[in-house]
Design an enzyme around this catalytic site. Structure first.
Site, short mmCIF file in Angstrom:
data_model
loop_
_atom_site.label_atom_id
_atom_site.label_comp_id
_atom_site.label_asym_id
_atom_site.label_seq_id
_atom_site.Cartn_x
_atom_site.Cartn_y
_atom_site.Cartn_z
CE1 TYR A 56 106.25 18.39 42.64
CE2 TYR A 56 104.19 18.14 41.46
CZ TYR A 56 105.17 18.95 42.01
OH TYR A 56 105.05 20.32 41.93
CG HIS A 69 91.32 20.64 50.92
ND1 HIS A 69 92.10 21.32 51.81
CD2 HIS A 69 90.81 19.58 51.59
CE1 HIS A 69 92.04 20.72 52.99
NE2 HIS A 69 91.27 19.67 52.89
NE ARG A 79 98.01 25.33 56.41
CZ ARG A 79 98.96 24.54 55.91
NH1 ARG A 79 100.04 25.07 55.38
NH2 ARG A 79 98.84 23.24 55.93
NE ARG A 80 98.84 22.79 59.50
CZ ARG A 80 100.04 22.30 59.22
NH1 ARG A 80 101.12 23.01 59.47
NH2 ARG A 80 100.17 21.09 58.70
#
Ligand code: HAS
Length: 536
Positions: free
Chosen positions: A215, A364, A425-426
């Site tokens: 944020y 993304h 992921r990764r």
């Protein structure tokens, strides 16, 4: 102020450019394309550099530069310019220190730097300096606001400043977590002063910071959506009061939600994870209000431009203006990425998507587009106002947001799909050891790689416009004005949502409620700690 803001914007663009070059290599590597010199250690070095430079450097420096422009526009001054410049140089020194550590292959710990993976001490010291330097911006922002408020008792600050003040308070509150993690836990451990580290405690302190930082990335974009876009669209801000409520809701709800990144972590009671999940659904609300208010403001502008019928006003909006196109497409993308956040936050559904490609698809669309594409559009708007030069290669600036939007749709939708299909992921090894299940991912990772290439072309257009303007932009006889949007109904005096003292107190109380017991429980468990593991 112009030099101060420009210095920050240029560092942010440089970080973006370096990180974008890494990104295209990663996207193609994930599609198992046999790139020259493609190795696991180069891949994780690149992912670390990409995540740190995009997520922590490009964003922070741009937000600070844009923030100074808003503060100066509304209050007429920057109180503490010396501190502001000192903050810039400290943050820049920290950035260079951490970047050298990463590019030298001694900090391939990804942007979340989870221990027991251990980086060179320079990486952690650099990160600490970046945060300390950014604190100078927050203090300068709050001091400038305070001085202005003393001279304008009872007068509500423009919503642009209101949003930046909420961002500054949020940043001071949430960075406490990562400051304790880095300075108290990671730096002594990386220097060998302590032998073992508690990974869950470090992760908890990181995610105390790690969700509110999103944020910190989003609110300055919202400042542009609320305080600039309605005027660029030819209309007015639909509701001043709702806007102030949104920024206050983010201030109080952004930090006590971090455990939603740790639903699968041991050592944390599920009741507290559920409490954070409930507050996470609370933080969906201000974004939904934003969707309503900003669309209503755009409709006012579109109709003022002659738009008719239910949707005719959309086509009357200034899509040829790079700032407008960038922000409008950023919002459209965020509508999807944001709702993906609601899936992430759902305790049950999170188990399906956690640590899968779905999450990189989500962020993304959020930081990678809602924030980043807004920041690129703002760069086109800021450069003439900070340099006195006309934007060079305008057609590239006009097409670049559309390329980013299309490329991001390819990249992110493909990652959402493969995430649901179970793709982690990764992970460097893109053939997954020949696992049969991985065959089904291949067509989608090819789409994702194509998206990565389109994004790289878009990023190149952005870089070309920035460099072209700095070097060859025609000198303007006068600086273009900085014009902020006006509300449909201007508030006569300060209201409930202008009382920052009250709302900062509420935010702190909520943080104590959300974290005191889970941290106490964690600290009183029998803990053994982990020795360092140096990747590569
Ligand atoms: Fe997130 C993971 C939940 C928002 C970034 N998030 C991440 C990570 C990042 C990130 C970087 O609950 C990965 C961290 C890592 O590396 O492990 N996220 C949420 C929720 C929201 C949310 C509930 N995320 C963001 C934003 C980010 C960001 C904003 C960056 C800027 N996120 C999660 C969770 C995880 C997570 C879990 C952990 C997953 C896991 O297990 O690892 C909400 O704030 C989203 C609210 C947004 C909406 C959309 C509102 C729509 C708007 C625009 C509409 C406008 C239109 C105009 C349609 C409800 C405001 C068009 C009209 C025209 C005319 C143009």
């Amino acid at each position: 102020m112009r030099k101060l803001a420009l210095a920050h914007v240029l560092v942010s663009v440089a970080a973006f450019g370096l990180a974008a070059m890494m990104a295209v290599m990663q996207a193609m590597s994930r599609a198992d394309l046999q790139l020259p010199a493609r190795t696991a250690d180069l891949y994780y070095l690149s992912v670390t550099a990409h995540g740190v430079l995009m997520g922590l450097v490009f964003t922070t420096f741009f937000i600070i530069g844009f923030g100074y422009v808003i503060v100066e526009k509304v209050t007429g001054r920057i109180v503490g310019k010396g501190l502001a410049w000192a903050g810039f140089w400290v943050a820049l020194a920290g950035t260079l220190l951490a970047t050298v550590a990463i590019l030298s292959g001694r900090a391939s710990v990804l942007y979340t730097f989870y221990p027991p993976m251990k980086a060179h001490p320079a990486f952690y010291i650099g990160a600490a300096l970046l945060v300390v330097g950014s604190w100078a911006w927050a203090i300068v922002t709050l001091r400038s606001f305070h001085e202005w408020r003393k001279e304008n008792p009872g007068r509500p600050a423009h919503v642009g400043l209101h949003g930046m003040v909420a961002t500054a308070w949020l940043w001071l509150l949430c960075t406490l977590g990562v400051a304790v993690e880095v300075v108290v836990l990671l730096i002594p451990w990386s220097l060998g002063w302590v032998e073992r580290i508690d990974p869950v405690l470090a992760r908890t302190l990181f995610w105390y910071f790690g969700h509110p930082v999103v944020y910190f990335w989003l609110l300055p974009a919202y400042v542009a959506w609320y305080a600039l876009l309605p005027r660029v669209a030819g209309g007015k801000l639909f509701s001043d009061k709702l806007t102030r409520m949104v920024f206050v809701l983010f201030l109080i709800l952004s930090t006590p939600v971090g455990l939603h990144h740790q639903f699968v972590d041991p050592g944390i009671a599920s009741q507290w994870k559920l409490f954070h999940a409930i507050l996470t659904f609370g933080i969906l609300f201000p974004s939904m209000v934003t969707a309503f208010t900003v669309i209503a403001s755009l409709e006012l502008g579109g109709r003022a431009r002659g738009g008719r019928g239910l949707f005719g006003w959309i086509f009357r909006l200034p899509w040829g203006d790079p700032l407008f196109a960038a922000i409008a497409l950023a919002m459209l993308t965020f509508a999807t990425g944001g709702w993906g956040g609601a899936v992430n936050a759902a305790y049950g559904m999170n188990a399906m998507v956690h640590n899968t490609a779905w999450v990189q698809g989500h962020f993304h669309m959020t930081v990678g587009t809602a924030s980043a594409l807004t920041f690129m559009g703002l760069t086109y708007w800021l450069l003439p106002r900070l340099t006195g030069r006309e934007l060079k290669f305008l057609p590239f600036a006009q097409v670049q947001p559309w390329l980013w939007f299309v490329g991001m749709c390819f990249f992110s939708i493909a990652n959402h799909v493969t995430g649901l299909m179970g793709m982690p992921r990764r992970v460097y090894e893109a053939s997954y050891g020949g696992a049969e299940q991985a065959q089904a991912w291949a067509p989608w990772t090819a789409v994702s790689a194509a998206g990565g290439v389109i994004l790289f072309v878009s990023a190149s257009c952005f870089g070309l416009v920035v460099v072209g303007t700095l070097l060859w932009g025609r000198r303007l006889s006068e600086l273009p004005p900085i014009e902020l949007a006006e509300p449909l109904e201007a508030p006569a005096e300060e209201g409930l949502f202008d009382r920052f003292g009250t709302w900062v107190t509420v935010a702190v109380v909520l943080v104590v409620i959300a974290y005191a017991i889970p941290l106490y429980q964690l600290l009183t468990l029998p803990r053994f700690g982990a020795p360092p593991q140096v990747p590569f």
